[in-house]
Design an enzyme around this catalytic site. Structure first.
Site, PDB file in Angstrom:
ATOM      1  N   TYR A 142     -31.777 -29.967  -6.001  1.00  0.00           N
ATOM      2  CA  TYR A 142     -31.883 -30.865  -4.851  1.00  0.00           C
ATOM      3  C   TYR A 142     -33.359 -31.042  -4.526  1.00  0.00           C
ATOM      4  CZ  TYR A 142     -31.435 -32.635  -0.048  1.00  0.00           C
ATOM      5  OH  TYR A 142     -31.525 -33.381   1.105  1.00  0.00           O
ATOM      6  N   ASP A 236     -40.862 -28.607  -7.889  1.00  0.00           N
ATOM      7  CA  ASP A 236     -40.437 -28.651  -6.501  1.00  0.00           C
ATOM      8  C   ASP A 236     -40.361 -27.211  -5.990  1.00  0.00           C
ATOM      9  OD1 ASP A 236     -39.214 -28.829  -4.078  1.00  0.00           O
ATOM     10  OD2 ASP A 236     -37.637 -30.211  -4.710  1.00  0.00           O
ATOM     11  N   LYS A 264     -40.834 -26.432   3.877  1.00  0.00           N
ATOM     12  CA  LYS A 264     -40.237 -25.247   4.485  1.00  0.00           C
ATOM     13  C   LYS A 264     -41.282 -24.242   5.007  1.00  0.00           C
ATOM     14  CE  LYS A 264     -35.744 -26.279   2.871  1.00  0.00           C
ATOM     15  NZ  LYS A 264     -35.241 -26.836   1.629  1.00  0.00           N
TER      16      LYS A 264
END
Ligand SMILES: *Cc1c(COP(=O)(O)O)cnc(C)c1O
Length: 426
Positions: A142, A236, A264
């Site tokens: 994702y 990522d 994050k």
């Protein structure tokens, strides 16, 4: 009716599904989501006064726990000076200096407001630099909800069985090739056929959005080889950056991406994303180059201050061995409790993030993850919630441990798991 149930009824009238991000609605596990009133350290409290040991930790950002004093101090200090200027600030430079000094492949960085924005911009930059259109992603990874990457995606998209989405033109999806994660041959074959038309291969070096899955050696070798075809490798690291090591998963795994995406943890609980890489690639971005990307609130001083405070603590304390030890204690305790109660589970763990799969086989790709028993997971989730343990409401997510989690938290979690395993109805 509980306060959470009342709020959910109100919310559903004005927020789609009562939430602002799909998995929060508890759709995958059933029941009513818990509305949180506040958090401190490893614990959160709902509006009805129930206390939970939290393993969601805002889905990864809160590696130092909730309401950390030093982060709050930085936020208060910066907020009191004005919250946004749309002009450069010193704190952005300090933050960029720290990020570039931490991750060797990142010489220059651009801050944005979310992980989605980071990956979306990284794809544009890769296409702009190479002049090519095609991109490759892996099944179950994702990378946020941007059009080109929401193809066979993990996280909420996987949880709800909606790995793609209406509203994304076929012409665009057609430019994204999805290959199985951990399949070196599939990647090698693709690169032999289409490598010269491919702008980039984007990957979660350690997958976190189909549950935690680690990369195998030959898969990493195939990823390193992407560059020989003139394609860029985009790592990522929105979850793994500053989570698995201060230097990123890439340093631990010995792989040097062309573009790294962060998010994050670097926001310290505020909306921050970033993408970065070597100078020759990053200088293709405006204002130096012609690949355009901008943001009204990008590099926001309060968000930067929260991120900077977080990274400074991580740099000073290097809590990674300690986090790994806590993670190992939890993993071992859960495995033992499952064995005693005759429940089949498989745990994948990297340091302070782990997934308990209700599965008898080893989970090394999406296919294996999907063969997990979702019904058992949902029962387990609710049994744990009832006992004051707040887990991610989906089989396909990681549990996040913070430096605020204590031995006592872990012991209570294992005890709750033992009791919850016993309650499972097969
Ligand atoms: C969370 C996540 C994103 C998206 O970040 P948002 O801030 O939710 O947009 C991208 N990639 C990975 C690996 C993630 O875990």
């Amino acid at each position: 009716m509980s306060g959470s149930a009342r709020l959910f009824e109100r919310a559903k009238k004005v927020l789609v599904g009562g939430v602002n991000s799909p998995v929060r609605a508890f759709g995958a596990v059933g029941g009513t989501p818990v509305f949180i009133s506040h958090g401190k350290g490893s614990h959160i409290f709902d509006v009805d006064g129930n206390e939970y040991i939290d393993y969601v930790m805002s889905w990864g950002p809160l590696i130092l726990g909730h309401a950390h004093e030093e982060i709050l101090k930085a936020v208060r200090e910066y907020a009191s000076k004005g919250t946004s200027f749309g002009a450069p600030c010193e704190v952005e430079v300090e933050m960029a200096e720290l990020v570039t000094s931490a991750i060797p492949s990142v010489e220059m960085v651009r801050f944005v407001n979310s992980g989605t924005e980071a990956t979306m911009s990284a794809i544009r930059l890769a296409r702009g630099v190479t002049g090519r259109k095609r991109i490759v992603k892996f099944d179950g990874c994702y990378h946020g909800h941007t059009d080109s990457l929401l193809v066979k995606a993990g996280s909420g998209a996987l949880t709800f069985g909606l790995p793609g989405s209406p509203g994304i033109p076929d012409e665009l999806s057609a430019l994204t090739t999805v290959l199985p994660y951990n399949d070196a041959n599939a990647l090698d074959d693709y690169m032999k056929k289409h490598g010269e038309e491919t702008a980039c291969v984007i990957v979660e070096l350690i997958a976190g959005n189909m549950g935690v899955i680690t990369p195998e050696h030959d898969f990493l070798e195939a990823l390193k080889n992407v560059r020989s075809h003139g394609a860029l490798l985009v790592a990522d690291e929105v979850i793994t950056g500053f989570r698995v090591a201060f230097e990123g998963a890439q340093t631990v795994l010995g792989i040097e991406p062309d573009i790294t995406c962060l998010g994050k943890i670097i926001g310290g609980g505020f909306p921050v994303g970033a993408y970065g890489g070597p100078k020759d690639i990053m200088t293709k971005l405006a204002p130096l180059g012609d690949v355009y990307q901008a943001g009204t609130l990008s590099g926001n001083p309060v968000a930067m201050a929260a991120g900077l405070a977080t990274l400074r603590i991580l740099k000073k304390e290097r809590p990674y061995d300690r986090l790994d030890k806590i993670g190992k204690t939890l993993e071992n305790g859960l495995l033992e409790a499952a064995k005693e109660t005759d429940v089949s589970i498989t745990i994948n763990r990297v340091g302070s993030v782990l997934t308990v799969f209700f599965n008898t086989q080893k989970v090394k790709n999406l296919e294996a993850a999907k063969s997990s028993n979702i019904n058992l997971f949902s029962q387990f989730f609710h049994s744990m919630l009832k006992r004051g343990i707040y887990l991610p409401p989906s089989q396909f997510e990681g549990w996040f441990i913070s430096t605020a989690h204590t031995e006592d938290d872990i012991r209570k979690t294992i005890e709750a798991a033992r009791a919850s395993f016993k309650e499972l109805k097969v």
